[in-house]
Design a protein around this motif. Structure first.
Motif, mmCIF file in Angstrom:
data_model
loop_
_atom_site.group_PDB
_atom_site.id
_atom_site.type_symbol
_atom_site.label_atom_id
_atom_site.label_comp_id
_atom_site.label_asym_id
_atom_site.label_seq_id
_atom_site.Cartn_x
_atom_site.Cartn_y
_atom_site.Cartn_z
ATOM 1 N N ALA A 444 0.811 -1.222 0.000
ATOM 2 C CA ALA A 444 0.000 0.000 0.000
ATOM 3 C C ALA A 444 0.841 1.267 0.000
ATOM 4 N N MET A 445 2.181 1.146 -0.064
ATOM 5 C CA MET A 445 3.097 2.288 -0.044
ATOM 6 C C MET A 445 2.903 3.134 1.210
ATOM 7 N N ARG A 446 2.694 2.464 2.332
ATOM 8 C CA ARG A 446 2.584 3.152 3.618
ATOM 9 C C ARG A 446 3.930 3.034 4.318
ATOM 10 N N PHE A 447 4.889 3.841 3.872
ATOM 11 C CA PHE A 447 6.258 3.676 4.322
ATOM 12 C C PHE A 447 6.472 4.216 5.731
ATOM 13 N N ASP A 448 5.632 5.092 6.204
ATOM 14 C CA ASP A 448 5.715 5.479 7.615
ATOM 15 C C ASP A 448 5.414 4.284 8.517
ATOM 16 N N GLU A 449 4.367 3.526 8.168
ATOM 17 C CA GLU A 449 4.048 2.339 8.934
ATOM 18 C C GLU A 449 5.133 1.275 8.777
ATOM 19 N N VAL A 450 5.763 1.216 7.578
ATOM 20 C CA VAL A 450 6.846 0.262 7.369
ATOM 21 C C VAL A 450 8.000 0.531 8.330
ATOM 22 N N ALA A 451 8.368 1.815 8.476
ATOM 23 C CA ALA A 451 9.471 2.158 9.383
ATOM 24 C C ALA A 451 9.125 1.795 10.821
ATOM 25 N N THR A 452 7.912 2.106 11.258
ATOM 26 C CA THR A 452 7.520 1.788 12.637
ATOM 27 C C THR A 452 7.485 0.282 12.872
ATOM 28 N N LEU A 453 6.920 -0.455 11.925
ATOM 29 C CA LEU A 453 6.842 -1.908 12.078
ATOM 30 C C LEU A 453 8.219 -2.563 12.019
ATOM 31 N N GLU A 454 9.108 -2.014 11.203
ATOM 32 C CA GLU A 454 10.465 -2.557 11.147
ATOM 33 C C GLU A 454 11.174 -2.392 12.493
ATOM 34 N N LEU A 455 10.996 -1.250 13.138
ATOM 35 C CA LEU A 455 11.604 -1.059 14.463
ATOM 36 C C LEU A 455 11.006 -2.020 15.481
ATOM 37 N N ASN A 456 9.688 -2.241 15.431
ATOM 38 C CA ASN A 456 9.060 -3.203 16.334
ATOM 39 C C ASN A 456 9.567 -4.622 16.072
ATOM 40 N N LEU A 457 9.731 -4.940 14.775
ATOM 41 C CA LEU A 457 10.232 -6.272 14.440
ATOM 42 C C LEU A 457 11.648 -6.477 14.974
ATOM 43 N N ARG A 458 12.465 -5.458 14.904
ATOM 44 C CA ARG A 458 13.833 -5.592 15.410
ATOM 45 C C ARG A 458 13.853 -5.763 16.919
ATOM 46 N N GLU A 459 12.955 -5.074 17.599
ATOM 47 C CA GLU A 459 12.872 -5.252 19.047
ATOM 48 C C GLU A 459 12.468 -6.687 19.396
ATOM 49 N N LEU A 460 11.497 -7.233 18.645
ATOM 50 C CA LEU A 460 11.077 -8.612 18.896
ATOM 51 C C LEU A 460 12.200 -9.597 18.575
ATOM 52 N N GLN A 461 12.908 -9.371 17.466
ATOM 53 C CA GLN A 461 14.019 -10.265 17.134
ATOM 54 C C GLN A 461 15.138 -10.197 18.172
ATOM 55 N N LYS A 462 15.375 -9.013 18.674
ATOM 56 C CA LYS A 462 16.403 -8.866 19.714
ATOM 57 C C LYS A 462 15.996 -9.597 20.987
ATOM 58 N N GLU A 463 14.709 -9.469 21.344
ATOM 59 C CA GLU A 463 14.230 -10.164 22.537
ATOM 60 C C GLU A 463 14.288 -11.683 22.343
ATOM 61 N N PHE A 464 13.935 -12.136 21.135
ATOM 62 C CA PHE A 464 14.018 -13.569 20.844
ATOM 63 C C PHE A 464 15.464 -14.060 20.945
ATOM 64 N N TYR A 465 16.388 -13.263 20.438
ATOM 65 C CA TYR A 465 17.803 -13.630 20.504
ATOM 66 C C TYR A 465 18.294 -13.680 21.949
ATOM 67 N N MET A 466 17.906 -12.709 22.764
ATOM 68 C CA MET A 466 18.345 -12.673 24.155
ATOM 69 C C MET A 466 17.798 -13.861 24.940
ATOM 70 N N GLN A 467 16.557 -14.234 24.679
ATOM 71 C CA GLN A 467 15.992 -15.380 25.389
ATOM 72 C C GLN A 467 16.712 -16.670 25.030
ATOM 73 N N HIS A 468 17.054 -16.863 23.761
ATOM 74 C CA HIS A 468 17.773 -18.077 23.374
ATOM 75 C C HIS A 468 19.183 -18.085 23.918
ATOM 76 N N GLN A 469 19.802 -16.929 24.078
ATOM 77 C CA GLN A 469 21.132 -16.881 24.658
ATOM 78 C C GLN A 469 21.100 -17.211 26.142
ATOM 79 N N LYS A 470 20.035 -16.770 26.820
ATOM 80 C CA LYS A 470 19.909 -17.085 28.242
ATOM 81 C C LYS A 470 19.597 -18.562 28.461
#
Length: 489
Positions: A444-470
């Protein structure tokens, strides 16, 4: 010999008179013959008489001229005297006195005559609209049933006593039949009849949407219209013109508003394109080269539409040298300037190889920073015996389980089903949901939402990585180089 034209004699004679004997000879020919035959020897006396006449006329003319000069001099003298007694130049004409004329306003009389006429026209027009509404509401398709329906709604006048057409005063006979107005029931001939099309009648009666079944069209054009008299049609056309003048707008105004709306809508896209280009050159992986290419294509399409609409305004007919023509040229010039300065001046798309080099360089810098932070954390743990930290099991519960995404401007993305993914981890489910949202936002070319969702996705991936490391044995087993999971969508 005395002068026959002398006013001192007390008698004024008229005609072709002999200047010597005063005889009236009736014509110029007889007068000439009379002077030549009877007064040929008295030429000297005749000259003296004419000389006396001319000298007296000269004195008379001169005396009248001197009197006019004396009058002008006296008036000039009076003006100089009056002007000498005043202090300003504007008071020279103070000796001229003029009384103010009487004034009387006729506006009240005008309104008293106009208002009843307008009320009468408005009342007649409203009655016609009501009758037209009743005629069209249940109008049959068959001509016989339609005629009976029209007579039931509006009674027709009896034509037995009407011998002449009220409009043209022509007599009715077999070849010139009587016809009735369907709105007032009056009688007229066929030449004086007017016809109101059914489409215009539906628009006037506001029945375009209220009538369920459309009125069928007939091959006879007269059946596709309503017969009216000249007066009723004039009232209805006046109502329609008044309505059109209040609702309709000039084509130039309509097209100009469309151009302004296009400009308003494309400005955020231009700003977003510049933001994407800067993000790509900075090595960030939030946006992709395909995002920039799609947005640039949209900007180019809008530029073509604005150019075509401005040309359309310029091609609208108008008189040469008028203000309307100057306004159209100004609109065209402003559109061309906007396209050049804001839409064609955007930076070009970067090369894919160049962007890949910039992203690889930034990835290496990120890996080095992560390695440095890991080493410092390991040294601090070995030196001070720090614990592994607080349990992060509860952090996964803080994320939403996934639902429809809705923005402030009513754009919405819906959750993509993750039933085919075999995982009991809520973080994995949430990561898949965010990836689905990102894919829909890019479409839909909603690139503002793309930027926000990408940051949320990175936070989730980081949390997933930290849990597997622990969950591993201890921190010493951390590999030398680690990278976060990348979003492939």
């Amino acid at each position: 010999m005395s002068n026959p034209f002398d006013e001192d004699n007390g008698e004024i004679l008229e005609g072709f008179l002999c200047p010597i004997c005063r005889e009236d000879l009736r014509s110029i020919e007889f007068l000439t013959d009379h002077v030549e035959n009877f007064h040929a020897e008295e030429q000297d006396a005749l000259k003296s008489i004419f000389k006396d006449i001319f000298s007296k006329a000269k004195r008379k003319i001169k005396s009248n001229f001197d009197d006019s000069i004396d009058l002008a001099r006296s008036l000039d003298r009076d003006v100089r005297i009056n002007s000498s007694n005043t202090t300003t130049r504007g008071n020279v004409f103070n000796y001229m006195v003029q009384n103010v004329g009487a004034e009387r306003s006729h506006f009240s009389y005008f309104t008293s005559v106009r208002n009843p006429r307008l009320e009468r026209y408005a009342s007649e027009t409203n009655k016609l609209i009501i009758r037209l509404h009743k005629l069209l509401k249940d109008m049959p398709a068959e001509p016989v049933a339609r005629k009976q329906h029209e007579q039931n709604i509006v009674p027709w006048l009896d034509g037995s006593s009407v011998k002449l057409c009220p409009n043209c005063a022509k007599s009715f006979h077999i070849a010139r039949r009587q016809h009735h107005c369907r709105l007032c029931g009056s009688i007229m001939c066929n030449d004086c009849s007017k016809f109101l099309p059914l489409d215009d009648a539906l628009e006037l009666a506001s029945l375009t949407l209220s009538r369920t079944d459309p009125i069928p069209k007939s091959k006879d054009e007269r059946l596709n219209s309503i017969r009216t008299c000249d007066h009723c049609l004039w009232l209805l056309e006046t109502r329609k013109e008044m309505h059109d003048s209040r609702t309709c707008r000039p084509p130039t105004s309509v097209i100009y508003d469309e151009i302004q709306q296009l400009k308003k809508n494309i400005l955020p896209d231009i700003d977003m394109y510049l933001k994407i280009i800067n993000s790509l050159y900075s090595g960030d992986s939030i946006f992709t080269l395909a995002d920039a290419s799609a947005l640039r294509g949209k900007i180019g399409q809008v530029a073509e539409i604005v150019d075509l609409k401005s040309k359309k305004i310029l091609m609208l007919p108008c008189q040469e040298g008028t203000r309307e023509e100057a306004m159209k040229k100004s609109i065209r010039l402003s559109c061309v300037q906007f396209i050049k300065e804001r839409m064609l001046s955007i930076p070009p798309l970067p090369g894919e190889v160049e962007i890949k080099k910039i992203q690889d360089k930034k990835r290496m810098e990120t890996e080095q920073r992560i390695e440095t932070e890991r080493r410092l954390a390991l040294e601090a743990y070995e030196k001070y015996g720090l614990a592994e930290g607080s349990d992060g099991a509860g952090s996964a519960e803080s994320y939403a389980s996934g639902s429809a995404l809705r923005t402030l401007d009513n754009w919405s993305a819906y959750q993509i089903s993750t039933s085919g993914v075999a995982s009991n981890d809520p973080l994995v489910e949430q990561i898949n949901i965010i990836k689905g949202y990102i894919k829909q936002a890019r479409t839909a070319m909603r690139f503002d939402e793309v930027a926000t969702l990408e940051l949320n996705l990175r936070e989730l991936q980081k949390e997933f990585y930290m849990q597997h490391q622990k969950g591993s044995n201890n921190t010493t087993t951390i590999p030398a180089t680690t990278t976060l999971p990348q979003n492939k969508d």
